[in-house]
Design a protein around this motif. Sequence first.
Motif, PDB file in Angstrom:
ATOM      1  N   GLY A   1     -67.218  32.132  35.430  1.00 46.25           N
ATOM      2  CA  GLY A   1     -67.277  30.917  36.236  1.00 46.25           C
ATOM      3  C   GLY A   1     -68.020  29.830  35.479  1.00 46.25           C
ATOM      4  N   GLY A   2     -68.021  28.650  36.024  1.00 42.91           N
ATOM      5  CA  GLY A   2     -68.699  27.527  35.397  1.00 42.91           C
ATOM      6  C   GLY A   2     -67.762  26.799  34.456  1.00 42.91           C
ATOM      7  N   GLU A   3     -67.743  25.489  34.544  1.00 41.39           N
ATOM      8  CA  GLU A   3     -66.900  24.679  33.666  1.00 41.39           C
ATOM      9  C   GLU A   3     -65.447  25.143  33.694  1.00 41.39           C
ATOM     10  N   SER A   4     -64.955  25.475  34.884  1.00 39.07           N
ATOM     11  CA  SER A   4     -63.610  26.042  34.989  1.00 39.07           C
ATOM     12  C   SER A   4     -62.520  25.059  34.571  1.00 39.07           C
ATOM     13  N   THR A   5     -62.720  23.785  34.809  1.00 39.41           N
ATOM     14  CA  THR A   5     -61.725  22.804  34.382  1.00 39.41           C
ATOM     15  C   THR A   5     -61.651  22.791  32.860  1.00 39.41           C
ATOM     16  N   ALA A   6     -62.801  22.810  32.203  1.00 38.64           N
ATOM     17  CA  ALA A   6     -62.828  22.825  30.733  1.00 38.64           C
ATOM     18  C   ALA A   6     -62.216  24.114  30.201  1.00 38.64           C
TER      19      ALA A   6
ATOM     20  N   VAL B   1     -76.709  33.690  42.578  1.00 41.59           N
ATOM     21  CA  VAL B   1     -77.033  32.442  41.887  1.00 41.59           C
ATOM     22  C   VAL B   1     -75.845  31.493  42.029  1.00 41.59           C
ATOM     23  N   PHE B   2     -76.097  30.314  42.606  1.00 38.07           N
ATOM     24  CA  PHE B   2     -75.050  29.308  42.812  1.00 38.07           C
ATOM     25  C   PHE B   2     -75.388  28.053  42.016  1.00 38.07           C
ATOM     26  N   ILE B   3     -74.485  27.673  41.105  1.00 32.85           N
ATOM     27  CA  ILE B   3     -74.666  26.480  40.285  1.00 32.85           C
ATOM     28  C   ILE B   3     -73.396  25.641  40.405  1.00 32.85           C
ATOM     29  N   ARG B   4     -73.490  24.491  41.065  1.00 36.03           N
ATOM     30  CA  ARG B   4     -72.313  23.642  41.297  1.00 36.03           C
ATOM     31  C   ARG B   4     -71.123  24.495  41.728  1.00 36.03           C
ATOM     32  N   ALA B   5     -71.366  25.381  42.636  1.00 32.09           N
ATOM     33  CA  ALA B   5     -70.400  26.431  42.957  1.00 32.09           C
ATOM     34  C   ALA B   5     -69.345  25.991  43.956  1.00 32.09           C
ATOM     35  N   PRO B   6     -68.142  26.555  43.785  1.00 32.57           N
ATOM     36  CA  PRO B   6     -67.126  26.395  44.824  1.00 32.57           C
ATOM     37  C   PRO B   6     -67.404  27.386  45.946  1.00 32.57           C
ATOM     38  N   ALA B   7     -66.714  27.214  47.039  1.00 34.06           N
ATOM     39  CA  ALA B   7     -66.756  28.198  48.124  1.00 34.06           C
ATOM     40  C   ALA B   7     -65.343  28.326  48.676  1.00 34.06           C
ATOM     41  N   ILE B   8     -65.063  29.481  49.202  1.00 37.61           N
ATOM     42  CA  ILE B   8     -63.761  29.725  49.825  1.00 37.61           C
ATOM     43  C   ILE B   8     -63.880  29.297  51.282  1.00 37.61           C
ATOM     44  N   VAL B   9     -63.121  28.271  51.643  1.00 36.19           N
ATOM     45  CA  VAL B   9     -63.220  27.733  52.999  1.00 36.19           C
ATOM     46  C   VAL B   9     -62.164  28.298  53.934  1.00 36.19           C
ATOM     47  N   SER B  10     -61.091  28.892  53.361  1.00 36.74           N
ATOM     48  CA  SER B  10     -60.117  29.579  54.206  1.00 36.74           C
ATOM     49  C   SER B  10     -59.356  30.607  53.392  1.00 36.74           C
ATOM     50  N   VAL B  11     -58.923  31.636  54.082  1.00 33.42           N
ATOM     51  CA  VAL B  11     -58.134  32.713  53.493  1.00 33.42           C
ATOM     52  C   VAL B  11     -56.708  32.529  53.985  1.00 33.42           C
ATOM     53  N   ASP B  12     -55.759  32.521  53.049  1.00 30.48           N
ATOM     54  CA  ASP B  12     -54.385  32.189  53.378  1.00 30.48           C
ATOM     55  C   ASP B  12     -53.438  33.387  53.374  1.00 30.48           C
ATOM     56  N   ASP B  13     -54.001  34.597  53.305  1.00 27.20           N
ATOM     57  CA  ASP B  13     -53.186  35.810  53.296  1.00 27.20           C
ATOM     58  C   ASP B  13     -54.015  36.939  53.912  1.00 27.20           C
ATOM     59  N   PRO B  14     -53.442  37.690  54.843  1.00 23.44           N
ATOM     60  CA  PRO B  14     -54.226  38.757  55.485  1.00 23.44           C
ATOM     61  C   PRO B  14     -54.635  39.880  54.533  1.00 23.44           C
ATOM     62  N   GLU B  15     -54.037  39.950  53.351  1.00 26.72           N
ATOM     63  CA  GLU B  15     -54.432  40.971  52.369  1.00 26.72           C
ATOM     64  C   GLU B  15     -55.739  40.642  51.660  1.00 26.72           C
ATOM     65  N   VAL B  16     -56.203  39.396  51.768  1.00 25.49           N
ATOM     66  CA  VAL B  16     -57.470  39.017  51.137  1.00 25.49           C
ATOM     67  C   VAL B  16     -58.603  39.678  51.913  1.00 25.49           C
ATOM     68  N   GLU B  17     -59.424  40.437  51.195  1.00 21.92           N
ATOM     69  CA  GLU B  17     -60.555  41.123  51.813  1.00 21.92           C
ATOM     70  C   GLU B  17     -61.843  40.345  51.541  1.00 21.92           C
ATOM     71  N   PRO B  18     -62.472  39.797  52.590  1.00 23.12           N
ATOM     72  CA  PRO B  18     -63.763  39.124  52.385  1.00 23.12           C
ATOM     73  C   PRO B  18     -64.825  40.151  51.977  1.00 23.12           C
TER      74      PRO B  18
ATOM     75  N   LYS C   1     -62.305  36.660  38.601  1.00 23.63           N
ATOM     76  CA  LYS C   1     -62.258  35.226  38.355  1.00 23.63           C
ATOM     77  C   LYS C   1     -63.468  34.538  38.948  1.00 23.63           C
ATOM     78  N   GLY C   2     -64.142  33.778  38.122  1.00 26.66           N
ATOM     79  CA  GLY C   2     -65.257  32.995  38.609  1.00 26.66           C
ATOM     80  C   GLY C   2     -64.947  31.519  38.697  1.00 26.66           C
ATOM     81  N   GLY C   3     -63.836  31.061  38.128  1.00 23.13           N
ATOM     82  CA  GLY C   3     -63.559  29.633  38.073  1.00 23.13           C
ATOM     83  C   GLY C   3     -62.445  29.202  38.994  1.00 23.13           C
ATOM     84  N   GLN C   4     -62.672  28.130  39.742  1.00 21.82           N
ATOM     85  CA  GLN C   4     -61.669  27.715  40.715  1.00 21.82           C
ATOM     86  C   GLN C   4     -60.394  27.171  40.095  1.00 21.82           C
ATOM     87  N   GLN C   5     -60.443  26.584  38.909  1.00 23.71           N
ATOM     88  CA  GLN C   5     -59.225  26.060  38.282  1.00 23.71           C
ATOM     89  C   GLN C   5     -58.243  27.187  37.985  1.00 23.71           C
TER      90      GLN C   5
END
Length: 197
Positions: free
Chosen positions: A54-59, A126-143, A84-88
Motif C-alpha cells: 500500500g501507499g503511493e498506489s497511483t504512482a 497503522v493508517f497513513i493517508r489510508a483509503p477505506a472500504i465504504v461499501s461491499v458490492d458482492d456477497p462473497e466479500v468477507e469483512p 493488495k494494499g493500494g486502491q488504484q
Amino acid sequence: MTKTIVIGVLALQGAFIEHIHALNTLREVEHIRDVVEVRTKAELDKVDALIIPGGESTAIALIAERCGILDDLREFARTKPTWKGGQQLLDALPVTVSRNQFGRQVDSFTIKLDSKHIAGEPFNYVFIRAPAIVSVDDPEVEPLVELPPGIGQTEESENGLLVAVKYRSMLGTSFHPELTHDNRWHQYFVRMALSLI
C-alpha cells in the motif's frame, strides 16, 4: 510431502522491503520456500502469491503500466493469492473505496483492535493517508476488520468503515502492517495462500 510457497512482493515503490522482512521472519514456521522482489512479468510468473504494498498506489500503478506489467498484475490478482494494499490496483475487488478517507499525511494514526482472524493481543493498525472500504458490492466479500463507529466516518459512511476484506483469492487492506513489528497479518496471508494453491 509438505506444501511450500514462493511469495513475491511487488518492488516498484513503497514499503516492499518491510514486507519482505516480515515474511522472512515466518520462513521456518510457515513453509515459505522463497520471498522474492517482483518487478517484471518473468519474476511474477515464478511466484505462487503476491503482496502489492500500500501507499503511493497511483504512482505504483503508473510505474507498473510503464514497465508493461499492470495487466499481468491484474490477471494474477484474479487467479492467484494476492494481498493488495493500494486502491488504484483494487479494481479486482468488488468494493467501493474512498481514497484518503482519514485525511492527509498529518492525520495519520494508529489504533489497537481485536480481530477474530488475528489471534492474540489486539493488533496495532497503522493508517497513513489510508483509503477505506465504504461499501461491499458482492456477497462473497468477507469483512475481516471494521473500525469502531465514529473513526474516519463521513455522512456517506453510515456504518463502521471496513479496512480489511477477503474475496476469493484476494486480501485487501488499507493499513500498513509492514510498519509494525508484528507479522500476524503476513502469517494470515501466507496461510490463506497455502490453502489456495
